[in-house]
Design an enzyme around this catalytic site. Sequence first.
Site, PDB file in Angstrom:
ATOM      1  N   SER A  75       0.817  -1.214   0.000  1.00 52.81           N
ATOM      2  CA  SER A  75       0.000   0.000   0.000  1.00 52.81           C
ATOM      3  C   SER A  75       0.847   1.258   0.000  1.00 52.81           C
ATOM      4  CB  SER A  75      -0.930   0.007   1.215  1.00 52.81           C
ATOM      5  OG  SER A  75      -1.763  -1.128   1.204  1.00 52.81           O
ATOM      6  N   TYR A 123       5.592 -12.204   5.679  1.00 54.06           N
ATOM      7  CA  TYR A 123       4.482 -11.645   4.892  1.00 54.06           C
ATOM      8  C   TYR A 123       4.154 -12.631   3.776  1.00 54.06           C
ATOM      9  CZ  TYR A 123       1.815  -8.026   2.293  1.00 54.06           C
ATOM     10  OH  TYR A 123       0.850  -7.303   1.637  1.00 54.06           O
ATOM     11  N   LYS A 172       1.928 -12.172   8.577  1.00 53.75           N
ATOM     12  CA  LYS A 172       0.899 -11.342   7.956  1.00 53.75           C
ATOM     13  C   LYS A 172       0.378 -12.151   6.780  1.00 53.75           C
ATOM     14  CE  LYS A 172       0.143  -6.921   5.557  1.00 53.75           C
ATOM     15  NZ  LYS A 172      -0.612  -7.481   4.417  1.00 53.75           N
ATOM     16  N   SER A 183      -1.950 -12.789   3.749  1.00 53.39           N
ATOM     17  CA  SER A 183      -2.835 -12.177   2.767  1.00 53.39           C
ATOM     18  C   SER A 183      -3.318 -13.169   1.720  1.00 53.39           C
ATOM     19  CB  SER A 183      -2.136 -10.992   2.089  1.00 53.39           C
ATOM     20  OG  SER A 183      -1.930  -9.944   3.001  1.00 53.39           O
ATOM     21  N   GLY A 226      -4.783 -10.449   6.407  1.00 53.36           N
ATOM     22  CA  GLY A 226      -4.395  -9.544   5.343  1.00 53.36           C
ATOM     23  C   GLY A 226      -5.553  -9.085   4.472  1.00 53.36           C
ATOM     24  N   ASP A 271      -8.686  -7.535   3.403  1.00 51.61           N
ATOM     25  CA  ASP A 271      -9.660  -6.719   4.125  1.00 51.61           C
ATOM     26  C   ASP A 271     -11.079  -7.251   3.952  1.00 51.61           C
ATOM     27  OD1 ASP A 271      -7.336  -5.337   4.374  1.00 51.61           O
ATOM     28  OD2 ASP A 271      -8.050  -3.474   3.471  1.00 51.61           O
ATOM     29  N   GLU A 272     -11.336  -7.891   2.811  1.00 48.93           N
ATOM     30  CA  GLU A 272     -12.663  -8.405   2.510  1.00 48.93           C
ATOM     31  C   GLU A 272     -13.086  -9.535   3.447  1.00 48.93           C
ATOM     32  OE1 GLU A 272     -10.515  -7.481  -1.439  1.00 48.93           O
ATOM     33  OE2 GLU A 272     -10.045  -8.278   0.558  1.00 48.93           O
ATOM     34  N   GLY A 305      -4.859  -2.717   3.505  1.00 47.51           N
ATOM     35  CA  GLY A 305      -4.633  -1.613   2.590  1.00 47.51           C
ATOM     36  C   GLY A 305      -5.780  -0.638   2.464  1.00 47.51           C
TER      37      GLY A 305
END
Length: 301
Positions: free
Chosen positions: A49, A137, A165, A167, A190, A192-193, A209
Site C-alpha cells: 500500500s 508476509y 501477515k 494475505s 491480510g 480486508d474483505e 490496505g
Amino acid sequence: MIVEKFKGIFPAFYACYDEEGNISESRTKQFANYLVSKGIQGLYVGGSSGECIYQNLEERKLTLRYVAEAVGHQITLIAHVGAPSTRDSIELAKYAEQLGYDALSAIPPIYFVLPEDSIYHYWTDILESTNLPFIIYNIPQTTGYNLSIQLLNRMLQHGKVIGVKNSSMPVMDIERFKTASSNNLILFNGPDEQFVAGRLMGADSGIGGTYAVMVELFLKANEFISSGDIARAQQIQSDINSIIIALCSLNGSMYSAIKEVLKKNNMDIGSVRKPLQPVTGEDLQKIDEIKAMIDQAIAKY
C-alpha cells in the site's frame, strides 16, 4: 517482547507525495498523526500500500524516517523491508532498527521463481541482520509463492519469528499457521474483505490496505468480535466489502481512489506513482458517492 503491542488494527501506510510526485515529509507526518488520532494500535510502513515496489531505497528510507519521527513510541511500528535484493532488504532492516521500529516484515523474493530454500535464506539473512522480531508476509497473489507449513516450521526455529501477515485468500491458512505454531504465532489477517472471517479463524490482528480510508469501520468490527457480537461484525464486514468493491470499480488504481476520498476529508497525501493510474474524468464524480458510502457506514455503527 510484549505480544499485546502487536494486537489490534494496523493500517498499511500509504505513500505520501508532493505535487511533483516526490516523498513529502509534511504530508507523511500529517497522515501518520491523523491515523494515530483515530485510535489505531500500530502502522505497517513501506509495504504494498506504500507503493514500495515503485520507490527507490532512499525514498523508502524517507518514509520510514518521517513516520518514526511523527509517531514513534506512540504506537507499534512495523517496517516492511522486502526488496528485490537481499542487500537492499538488509539495509532497510538496519535503518528501521536505528529509527526505533518495533518489528520487521518482508514478502518473499519477487520476479524469479525461487525454491523454498532460497526464500528461507532470504528471510533468515534479514532477521539475522538486526535484533528486531520478524513477521513473515505471505501474499501469494502478488509474489507467486504461498507459505508452506514446512517452511513456516523451519522459520520458527529462529526465535525472532513472531508472526505471519497472511494475505492469502483462504481463511483456512490462518488456522493452519496458528495450529502449526501451537498458537505461539501472532497472525495478522491480510485480505480486508475477510477481516471478520480471519479473526474468527484465529487471526489476532489485522493489517490492511483499505483500513486508513475507513479506519473507524475496522476498529468497530474488531470491537464487535472482541465483545462476541458476531452478527454486527458480519454486518459491518458487508458494508466494508461494498465499499471495497466500489473503490476497485474505477479505471484508476484503488489507491488513487482512496487518496481522492482522503482529499475529501481534508487529508491530501498526493496521488499515486505510475504505472499506477490516477482516477480521472467521470470516475472522479464517483468519489463523492464512495465517500458517502463510508460516511454512512461509520454513522451507522
